[in-house]
Design an enzyme around this catalytic site. Structure first.
Site, PDB file in Angstrom:
ATOM      1  CE  LYS A  39      10.389   3.839  13.568  1.00 52.86           C
ATOM      2  NZ  LYS A  39       9.026   3.565  14.046  1.00 52.86           N
ATOM      3  CE  LYS A  50       2.344   8.829   8.415  1.00 50.10           C
ATOM      4  NZ  LYS A  50       3.619   9.345   8.949  1.00 50.10           N
ATOM      5  NE  ARG A  82      -4.111  -1.854   1.422  1.00 46.58           N
ATOM      6  CZ  ARG A  82      -5.369  -1.889   1.791  1.00 46.58           C
ATOM      7  NH1 ARG A  82      -5.914  -0.866   2.426  1.00 46.58           N
ATOM      8  NH2 ARG A  82      -6.122  -2.940   1.530  1.00 46.58           N
ATOM      9  CB  SER A 139       0.482   9.557  11.482  1.00 46.11           C
ATOM     10  OG  SER A 139       1.521  10.118  12.243  1.00 46.11           O
TER      11      SER A 139
END
Ligand code: GLU
Length: 471
Positions: free
Chosen positions: A105, A69, A65, A362
């Protein structure tokens, strides 16, 4: 056997174990497990009359996806293995709480306390520039956020740097989350991870049969909690558990050591004390019991490790006395220590579930940024007027007047913070119920962590299968 194993290997072991309880093809499990893109960066910054080479990373674990993030951490422990492990945990975390992102990350290997704010700004801006050059940042590509050692200030620098390069890009404010509220951030993001920990623990403690199995009564009120780490996550988890859950915080640890008070520690007062004195040691009514790892072994119902990884290892696992461990930090229990704790009948709420509140809010911030409007702005007044009208009718029909306090509550339209917190609460409860159901329905699944990995793996696998890569 060494007490420490590679953090990424630790996560891989958990994934492999969970994959054994699914029918996901082996090759697909491997594709899910590996890190898709690893960016290793070196750049110089000037310190006085000399230069220092800064070591930094950004890892995109999975692109099932998009965008990917995950936070950016500033710590001396940062290395490629750590960032890979944390990026992979982000994929499982997002899938578990139905946040439609792949995992990523970032990390910079520095101790931020050793740099001035100006130096930190130079480092952050240069790091962002490197991400832009490599196409590793953007609202539809990869969206960083705060993590250990970073916060809203760093996110504002990242946004400003990005916008300087991408002038006119209409969705540019969605390139990073965890921004200050005045810089397109969202209310509730700062305390979201700690608040999520509270919602998750409260939900866990509400199931009578589960509590019976580990010898605890239901309900968070009156339960004793020990917290390792008073950073953003630990301090908010402790504060909210005390203020909204009536839990008793019996022990707290920070860099300088561990303190306890079986009668309870006023977390708000402790935070003020540390701000003034620079330490938690000497806080009135508490006893200093040793270094920051001593807290892990204190007598308590719930242990919240909210500092760094690899805290509970084969060296101390046997001495843990808590009945529930909520892994607010990422990876505080090593894969070797985990079975020892399971044998002791300790219920572990795994990191990629219990600390998912941060990325959940977030996601709300990113949605706010892409929609260019504050949640509640359009409907707040409308709802207030409608509820006031209904209440007036009820008063007319019953001939009774509703007291002002109830009136204020009942006629409230949803503001941004109300909507964010209720969205977060719902997300944490729903995800817990999913994990619990998987655990209860499949008797062969040994623990909650494995059950949580099974949930995430199935969702990620179904995305890959839907893409047609694995027909
Ligand atoms: N760094 C946080 C985490 O580990 C938040 C990530 C985000 O908000 O993207 O989950």
């Amino acid at each position: 056997m060494s007490a420490k194993i590679s953090f990424f290997k630790s996560v891989e072991q958990y994934v492999d174990k969970a994959a054994g309880f699914t029918d996901i093809p082996k090759g697909l499990v491997e594709q899910i497990r590996v890190c898709n893109l690893v960016l290793q960066i070196r750049f110089p910054i000037r310190i006085g009359n000399d230069y220092q080479v800064i070591e930094a990373y950004r890892v995109q674990h999975s692109h099932h996806r998009l965008p990917t993030k995950g936070g950016i951490r500033y710590a001396e422990t940062v290395d490629q293995d750590e960032v890979m492990a944390l990026a992979s945990l982000m994929s499982y975390k997002c899938a578990l709480v139905d946040v439609p992102f792949g995992g990523a990350k970032g990390g910079i290997r520095i101790n931020p306390h050793k740099y001035t704010p100006d130096q930190l700004q130079s480092i952050t801006r240069r790091y962002t520039t490197e991400l832009i050059k490599k196409n590793f940042i953007g609202p539809g590509i990869d969206v960083p956020a705060p993590d250990y050692g970073t916060g809203p200030r760093e996110m504002a620098w990242i946004l400003d740097t990005y916008q300087a390069f991408r002038h006119g890009e209409i969705d540019s404010i969605g390139c990073v989350t965890g921004k200050p509220i005045t810089q397109n951030g969202i209310r509730g993001r700062n305390e979201a991870t700690g608040r999520g920990v509270f919602y998750g623990v409260r939900e866990c403690l509400s199931h009578a049969e589960d509590m019976k199995r580990i010898g605890l009564s239901t309900g968070i009120a009156g339960k004793t909690i020990a917290v390792q780490g008073l950073g953003n996550v630990g301090s908010n988890a402790a504060l909210i558990s005390q203020q909204e859950g009536d839990a008793i915080i019996v022990g707290v640890a920070e860099r300088e050591g561990s303190i306890v008070n079986p009668k309870g520690i006023d977390v708000d007062a402790l935070l003020k004390f540390r701000k003034e004195t620079g330490s938690i040691i000497g806080f009135p009514g508490t006893k200093h019991i040793g270094d920051s790892s001593a807290i892990l072994e204190v007598e308590c119902d719930i242990l919240i490790p909210a500092a760094l990884e690899n805290q509970i290892t084969i060296d101390n696992a046997d001495r843990i006395k808590a009945k529930v461990i909520a892994e607010a930090a990422n990876g505080p229990i090593t894969a070797y220590a985990d079975p020892i704790l399971q044998k002791k009948n300790i219920l572990i709420l795994p990191d990629f579930y219990i600390n998912a509140g941060g990325v959940t809010v977030s996601y709300f911030e990113w949605l706010k940024n892409l929609s260019h409007h504050r949640f509640g702005r359009l409907e707040n007044r409308f709802q207030h007027n409608t509820f006031t009208g209904i209440l007036k009718k009820v008063e007319e029909m019953t001939g009774k007047e509703v007291p002002q306090r109830d009136r204020d509550f009942l006629t409230r339209g949803g503001t941004e913070i109300d909507l964010v917190n209720s969205g977060l609460e719902d997300t944490m409860i729903t995800a817990y119920q999913q994990i619990r159901q998987t655990f209860l329905e499949h008797k062969e699944i040994p623990d909650m962590r494995t059950a949580a990995f099974v949930c995430s793996l199935k969702k990620i696998a179904s995305d890959y299968i839907a893409m047609g890569i694995f027909p």
